[in-house]
Design a protein around this motif. Structure first.
Motif, PDB file in Angstrom:
ATOM      1  N   HIS A 182       0.844  -1.203   0.000  1.00 36.57           N
ATOM      2  CA  HIS A 182       0.000   0.000   0.000  1.00 36.57           C
ATOM      3  C   HIS A 182       0.876   1.249   0.000  1.00 36.57           C
ATOM      4  O   HIS A 182       0.626   2.199  -0.767  1.00 36.57           O
ATOM      5  N   ALA A 183       1.903   1.251   0.850  1.00 39.39           N
ATOM      6  CA  ALA A 183       2.800   2.408   0.907  1.00 39.39           C
ATOM      7  C   ALA A 183       3.569   2.578  -0.399  1.00 39.39           C
ATOM      8  O   ALA A 183       3.814   3.709  -0.844  1.00 39.39           O
ATOM      9  N   ASP A 232       2.488   6.934  -6.706  1.00 45.62           N
ATOM     10  CA  ASP A 232       1.564   7.984  -7.124  1.00 45.62           C
ATOM     11  C   ASP A 232       2.119   9.373  -6.823  1.00 45.62           C
ATOM     12  O   ASP A 232       1.866  10.322  -7.567  1.00 45.62           O
ATOM     13  N   ALA A 233       2.877   9.480  -5.710  1.00 43.72           N
ATOM     14  CA  ALA A 233       3.401  10.786  -5.307  1.00 43.72           C
ATOM     15  C   ALA A 233       4.687  11.151  -6.028  1.00 43.72           C
ATOM     16  O   ALA A 233       4.916  12.323  -6.362  1.00 43.72           O
ATOM     17  N   SER A 234       5.558  10.159  -6.282  1.00 44.32           N
ATOM     18  CA  SER A 234       6.857  10.450  -6.905  1.00 44.32           C
ATOM     19  C   SER A 234       7.381   9.194  -7.587  1.00 44.32           C
ATOM     20  O   SER A 234       7.899   8.291  -6.921  1.00 44.32           O
ATOM     21  N   GLN A 235       7.281   9.165  -8.896  1.00 47.37           N
ATOM     22  CA  GLN A 235       7.827   8.023  -9.624  1.00 47.37           C
ATOM     23  C   GLN A 235       9.349   7.998  -9.545  1.00 47.37           C
ATOM     24  O   GLN A 235       9.952   6.932  -9.654  1.00 47.37           O
ATOM     25  N   PRO A 246      -1.718  -2.045 -17.259  1.00 51.37           N
ATOM     26  CA  PRO A 246      -1.101  -0.737 -17.046  1.00 51.37           C
ATOM     27  C   PRO A 246      -1.653   0.010 -15.842  1.00 51.37           C
ATOM     28  O   PRO A 246      -1.005   0.924 -15.332  1.00 51.37           O
ATOM     29  N   THR A 247      -2.863  -0.372 -15.378  1.00 49.94           N
ATOM     30  CA  THR A 247      -3.449   0.324 -14.240  1.00 49.94           C
ATOM     31  C   THR A 247      -2.989  -0.251 -12.903  1.00 49.94           C
ATOM     32  O   THR A 247      -3.358   0.249 -11.856  1.00 49.94           O
ATOM     33  N   ASN A 248      -2.191  -1.293 -12.924  1.00 49.31           N
ATOM     34  CA  ASN A 248      -1.740  -1.933 -11.693  1.00 49.31           C
ATOM     35  C   ASN A 248      -0.224  -1.973 -11.638  1.00 49.31           C
ATOM     36  O   ASN A 248       0.445  -2.126 -12.655  1.00 49.31           O
ATOM     37  N   LEU A 249       0.302  -1.839 -10.436  1.00 50.84           N
ATOM     38  CA  LEU A 249       1.734  -2.008 -10.225  1.00 50.84           C
ATOM     39  C   LEU A 249       2.025  -3.485 -10.012  1.00 50.84           C
ATOM     40  O   LEU A 249       1.359  -4.142  -9.209  1.00 50.84           O
ATOM     41  N   ALA A 250       3.028  -4.000 -10.699  1.00 49.87           N
ATOM     42  CA  ALA A 250       3.374  -5.413 -10.587  1.00 49.87           C
ATOM     43  C   ALA A 250       4.309  -5.621  -9.398  1.00 49.87           C
ATOM     44  O   ALA A 250       5.449  -6.054  -9.539  1.00 49.87           O
ATOM     45  N   SER A 303      13.909   6.810   0.654  1.00 51.68           N
ATOM     46  CA  SER A 303      13.626   5.936   1.795  1.00 51.68           C
ATOM     47  C   SER A 303      12.937   6.708   2.916  1.00 51.68           C
ATOM     48  O   SER A 303      12.060   6.164   3.598  1.00 51.68           O
ATOM     49  N   HIS A 304      13.311   7.985   3.110  1.00 55.59           N
ATOM     50  CA  HIS A 304      12.634   8.794   4.130  1.00 55.59           C
ATOM     51  C   HIS A 304      11.174   9.020   3.748  1.00 55.59           C
ATOM     52  O   HIS A 304      10.280   8.958   4.608  1.00 55.59           O
ATOM     53  N   ALA A 305      10.921   9.289   2.469  1.00 57.17           N
ATOM     54  CA  ALA A 305       9.540   9.478   2.013  1.00 57.17           C
ATOM     55  C   ALA A 305       8.732   8.190   2.191  1.00 57.17           C
ATOM     56  O   ALA A 305       7.555   8.223   2.591  1.00 57.17           O
ATOM     57  N   TYR A 306       9.355   7.066   1.901  1.00 51.66           N
ATOM     58  CA  TYR A 306       8.679   5.772   2.036  1.00 51.66           C
ATOM     59  C   TYR A 306       8.391   5.456   3.500  1.00 51.66           C
ATOM     60  O   TYR A 306       7.300   4.987   3.847  1.00 51.66           O
ATOM     61  N   GLU A 307       9.354   5.746   4.376  1.00 49.76           N
ATOM     62  CA  GLU A 307       9.175   5.455   5.796  1.00 49.76           C
ATOM     63  C   GLU A 307       8.021   6.262   6.379  1.00 49.76           C
ATOM     64  O   GLU A 307       7.266   5.750   7.230  1.00 49.76           O
ATOM     65  N   LYS A 308       7.850   7.494   5.935  1.00 47.03           N
ATOM     66  CA  LYS A 308       6.737   8.307   6.428  1.00 47.03           C
ATOM     67  C   LYS A 308       5.398   7.672   6.067  1.00 47.03           C
ATOM     68  O   LYS A 308       4.446   7.702   6.855  1.00 47.03           O
ATOM     69  N   LEU A 309       5.313   7.089   4.878  1.00 46.89           N
ATOM     70  CA  LEU A 309       4.084   6.411   4.472  1.00 46.89           C
ATOM     71  C   LEU A 309       3.872   5.130   5.270  1.00 46.89           C
ATOM     72  O   LEU A 309       2.757   4.814   5.691  1.00 46.89           O
ATOM     73  N   LEU A 310       4.945   4.366   5.467  1.00 45.66           N
ATOM     74  CA  LEU A 310       4.841   3.101   6.200  1.00 45.66           C
ATOM     75  C   LEU A 310       4.363   3.305   7.630  1.00 45.66           C
ATOM     76  O   LEU A 310       3.579   2.508   8.153  1.00 45.66           O
TER      77      LEU A 310
END
Length: 373
Positions: A205-206, A212-215, A255-259, A291-298
């Motif tokens: 989910h994260a 969606d926020a930053s490719q 294409p609408t799903n992340l693998a 990784s900091h951006a990801y950790e905030k989501l997690l």
């Protein structure tokens, strides 16, 4: 001095014909209805002139998509990504007796576990053998240097933070090995100390939120090598892998799903970065930002599911997707004891496929129609 020529033994004549041909036709089979029959010509020696093979048409139709479905055990878009509200509404609790005795309950439970990555059992017998019995319903337990089962309880001079009463942040187990366990099981035998609540986060989910926020951040976590290690006097494990792993077959992905295939996140066991990266390289700076951006989501409150396991309860979760953590507890005011075990991915998906075949007819072993004996 000349050596005598060595005698070489001639290879046996396998007598394979240069071209094996067959005539296909649709025929009626008394037990299976319409089947595809192949009548073989110029056959391998040993087969008679009346060599025929029959395949179930239903199996052949299913086989068109079997490879895609089997790759990784499940299509990525079958999974349900969750935040706290979603998993609270959809959490599944199963009575241990039903898990042990009823195959339809087991099938329903493993299907849920595969979709959500989290499952709870209640009324588990108070025995150190219970976690073995529960895991064995799926298949063979994974034996590691911790043993076939292991205990999570505080002890002096602990070699692992899990064996202390301290706060333990979100992580996955054994990422420093080449094949980390797929499932982790934790059975609560004692829960008599204040604190020690468990909490979980869906890393998929994260990852979707990050994408969606930053490719740019997402791609960085797919490519940057992170080292994990476990280095002690008697054990030295070391493995490098990216944070996010995708299925390597994008042409099969909508294409609408992340693998999303796996996530690797275990800061407590992270080792030094590879020397070639450099301490001031743009790649490292990009990784730290991602990784900091990801950790905030997690660790966002809305993405955490918190639960304090009571005695007689067992949690099972996908160790390659669902992160787990534990709040600190006061070990001087009671006992906290969890009995743990692991199950590998091959074992889990094998059991799930067997149950899928039995209850839904999704798979068939080979599709060959054999004559009745």
């Amino acid at each position: 001095m000349r050596r005598p020529a060595q005698q070489t033994e001639a290879l046996p004549d396998l007598r394979y014909p240069p071209h094996i041909e067959a005539t296909p036709r649709i025929v009626e089979d008394a037990a299976h209805g319409r089947v595809l029959e192949l009548e073989w010509h110029s056959d391998i020696e040993g087969y008679g002139s009346d060599h025929r093979t029959r395949h179930s048409l239903d199996w052949l139709r299913r086989a068109l998509n079997t490879e895609v479905d089997l790759r990784g055990g499940v299509r990525h878009d079958d999974r349900v990504l969750w935040d706290r509200d979603t998993i609270t509404a959809n959490n599944k609790w199963v009575d241990c007796s039903d898990w042990m005795k009823a195959d339809d309950v087991l099938f329903d439970s493993l299907t849920h576990l595969n979709r959500y990555g989290l499952l709870f059992l209640r009324n588990v017998p108070e025995s150190e053998q219970s976690v073995v019995d529960i895991a064995s319903r799926i298949g063979t337990l994974k034996d590691t240097f911790y043993g076939r089962t292991w205990d999570v309880r505080s002890k002096p001079k602990a070699e692992n933070i899990a064996y202390t009463p301290q706060f333990l942040g979100l992580h996955m187990d054994l990422l420093y090995t080449s094949n980390p366990p797929h499932l982790q099981l934790l059975h609560s035998l004692r829960a008599r100390t204040p604190g020690g609540e468990s909490f979980f986060s869906d890393s998929f989910h994260a990852a979707k939120k990050l994408h969606d926020a930053s490719q740019t951040h997402f791609k960085t976590l797919c490519n940057f090598p992170v080292t994990y290690h476990y280095h002690h006097p008697t054990h030295h494990y070391h493995y490098t892998r990216p944070t996010i792993e995708l299925y390597p077959y994008p042409k099969y992905s909508e294409p609408t799903n992340l693998a999303l295939h796996r996530v690797n996140w275990s800061p407590p066991f992270q080792g030094p970065f590879e020397a070639r990266i450099g301490t001031s390289s743009p790649a490292l700076r990009n990784y730290l930002a991602a990784s900091h951006a990801y950790e905030k989501l997690l660790s966002a409150d809305e993405n955490l599911f918190e639960y304090r396991l009571n005695e007689g309860e067992c949690v099972i979760f996908d160790n390659r997707r669902v992160l787990h953590a534990r709040r600190a507890f006061d070990a001087t005011k009671g006992e906290r004891w969890l009995k743990g075990a692991y199950v590998d991915d091959d074992v889990f998906f094998s059991k799930l496929r067997v149950l899928e075949e039995r209850f839904t007819g999704k798979w068939a072993a080979d599709g060959v129609v054999r004559p009745a004996l």
